[in-house]
Scaffold this active site. Structure first.
Site, short mmCIF file in Angstrom:
data_model
loop_
_atom_site.label_atom_id
_atom_site.label_comp_id
_atom_site.label_asym_id
_atom_site.label_seq_id
_atom_site.Cartn_x
_atom_site.Cartn_y
_atom_site.Cartn_z
N CYS A 87 0.77 -1.25 0.00
CA CYS A 87 0.00 0.00 0.00
C CYS A 87 0.80 1.29 0.00
CB CYS A 87 -0.94 0.04 1.20
SG CYS A 87 -2.05 -1.35 1.27
N HIS A 141 -1.79 6.43 2.39
CA HIS A 141 -1.75 5.42 3.44
C HIS A 141 -1.63 6.15 4.78
CE1 HIS A 141 -1.27 1.28 4.73
NE2 HIS A 141 -0.45 1.74 5.66
N ASP A 270 -4.44 0.21 -5.60
CA ASP A 270 -3.02 0.41 -5.29
C ASP A 270 -2.13 -0.77 -5.69
OD1 ASP A 270 -4.17 -1.09 -3.25
OD2 ASP A 270 -3.29 0.08 -1.61
#
Ligand code: NAG
Ligand code: NAG
Ligand code: NAG
Ligand code: NAG
Length: 486
Positions: A87, A141, A270
């Site tokens: 991520c 994130h 992602d």
């Protein structure tokens, strides 16, 4: 509706929460830009962990009628790849338009503005060009990698909004779409013989779950019992259909607000996700299954005709309705493309100046791009006659990379901290093959040593689309492209 402060009267805000997804809105101020009528809003939908298991990508099992409907009005990229299959590194890469070797984020533990360079982001660039930018859910994130603030205040006009999603965690309704007896296993559920141990991700976070621990699975290669594999796959597909309904609600609201005629919609993820392919689970590798992502762009009047007065482009589709038909994508591109290209592409589509190419190195340059402007793929000519129009896929290459702490699977092989990285796997994907070399890496100097090759992988797409037969060690292929480093 989101709980932000009331916006000035000309702007409209929307907010939706998702179990597996995130949105970022950028709505143009009517007062700025070339002219209020030409200004296009941008809606960027970033789904977490979504591989292209969608009807519009040819998946026959998964029910995703709303995303398929979006695809039917969009240009869809068949071969889009993330730059690192985890991520924070992937998001920081595409949101800044730089590769992980430039953001120097391979783990979760640094903020690029202090660690590598004060790079502009997609939303920051739009904000600085007169847009109002808003973030709902997971765009950056969370945590250190976005300075515990989703990169506020630089990227956003309002504080990012994080709807709570816990209450949906155990929603089982969507599993009914996927009776267990109809769930197949991955087509290649074994760890392949020729797989170098450094390439394998031992899916440690899945092993930490209580229900998985109870299965007493051997580390690192032990297979998950097949009944449990089916349950994992069922839950993943159910999450995709749930996500699809949220996308459906969002897009039908866009219709209701008469915004579909002046809003660009980009949809992506992602990174991908393994569901038992090669005996692997989750992400953390260089295989297609974890690097390949959905990517599509709806551009009003370009990828689809402008909606007529009162016409709805995105009426809500119920995935439980067995008569809802799967829809073909509006057009698709087979060229290999990279997520790092999202920044210049969105800038170009919105009519902003496309940032210049980055010099090498570019740590001191705040605004530049390492990806291509994909707009040339969206020049819609004669789509009706030739929906599968091609660029020149043989010229296009997608780069990905993944770090490892050791040559064989360790407890931290999936997510090594920067200081523990000893090996970097650099991978190129062309239309014909995937080629990966795992080379020595010095995390203090951020230097890869391409004469210190630990292992290699080579898979040809035509003969081995699932990447199960590594032919790197067949001597005739040893001398393939050396210029792996982007
Ligand atoms: C980094 O960029 C932001 C946004 O342009 C700017 O406000 C800030 O002053 C910059 N920081 C440094 C250290 O240059
Ligand atoms: C990160 O956040 C802290 C705390 O809000 C702030 O003091 C600091 O300036 C931020 N870093 C940058 C580079 O903006
Ligand atoms: C499950 O498979 C059976 C047999 O192929 C099929 O008739 C049924 O429609 C499937 N159920 C669902 C929900 O896809
Ligand atoms: C777990 O598996 C190992 C062998 O793989 C076996 O020796 C051990 O008894 C098992 N433990 C339990 C609780 O079943």
């Amino acid at each position: 509706m989101s709980p932000q402060p009331p916006p000035p009267p000309d702007w409209r805000l929307l907010g939706f929460s998702l179990l597996v997804g995130s949105f970022c809105f950028a709505l143009e101020s009517a007062a700025q830009g070339n002219s209020a009528t030409d200004a296009l809003n941008v809606l960027l939908i970033i789904v977490d962990d979504l591989r292209p298991s969608l009807g519009c990508y040819g998946d026959k099992l998964v029910r995703s009628p709303n995303i398929d409907q979006l695809a039917s009005h969009s240009i869809l990229f068949q071969n889009a790849f993330a730059q690192q299959a985890v991520c924070a590194p992937s998001r920081v890469s595409f949101l800044t338009g730089r590769r992980p070797d430039t953001t120097r984020l391979y783990d979760f533990n640094s903020y690029w503005r202090v660690h590598s360079g004060n790079f502009s982001t997609i939303p920051q660039y739009f904000k600085e060009n007169g847009y109002v930018t808003m973030s709902v859910g997971k765009v950056f994130h969370p945590g250190i990698s976005s300075n515990h603030s989703d990169d506020s205040p630089y990227s956003w006009s309002f504080p990012p909004y994080h709807p709570s999603s816990e209450k949906y965690e155990n929603t089982k309704e969507f599993q009914k779409l996927y009776p267990l007896e109809n769930i197949t296993l991955a087509p290649d559920p074994q760890v392949p013989d020729g797989l170098p141990p450094v390439a394998y991700n031992p899916w440690m976070d899945i092993r930490e779950r209580e229900d998985v621990q109870a299965l007493n699975i051997s580390v690192p290669y032990g297979p998950i019992p097949v009944d449990f594999q089916r349950k994992i796959r069922q839950s993943y597909f159910a999450s995709v259909s749930y996500l699809d309904t949220q996308v459906g609600h969002l897009l039908s609201a866009l219709d209701d607000l008469h915004l579909t005629s002046n809003t660009i919609i980009a949809f992506t993820s992602d990174h991908g996700w393994a569901l038992g392919e090669h005996g692997e689970w989750a992400k953390y590798s260089n295989f297609d299954i974890t690097t390949r992502v959905p990517l599509m762009f709806y551009v009003p009047g370009k990828t689809a005709p402008l909606p007529g007065a009162g016409e709805k482009l995105f009426p809500y589709q119920d995935p439980f309705d067995p008569t809802s038909e799967s829809m073909d994508p509006g057009g698709h591109v087979t060229d290999l493309v990279e997520l790092v290209s999202l920044f210049p592409t969105l800038a170009g589509l919105a009519g902003l100046q496309v940032p210049p190419w980055c010099p090498i190195p570019s740590f001191h340059v705040e605004l530049c791009r390492e990806g291509q402007n994909l707009q040339r793929h969206l020049q819609l000519h004669d789509l009706e006659e030739d929906p599968h129009f091609l660029g020149n896929p043989r010229e296009s290459i997608a780069y990905s990379q993944y770090p490892r702490p050791a040559d064989s699977p360790q407890w931290n092989s999936d997510k090594p901290s920067l200081k523990d990285i000893k090996i970097m796997g650099y991978s190129i994907r062309t239309i014909d093959y995937r080629y990966t070399v795992w080379v020595g890496f010095n995390p203090a100097e951020f230097l890869a040593n391409f004469s210190d090759i630990h292992a290699g992988e080579l898979y040809f797409v035509d003969s081995d689309p699932l990447q199960d037969h590594n032919i790197y060690n067949d001597s005739q292929h040893r001398d393939l492209p050396h210029s792996l480093k982007p």
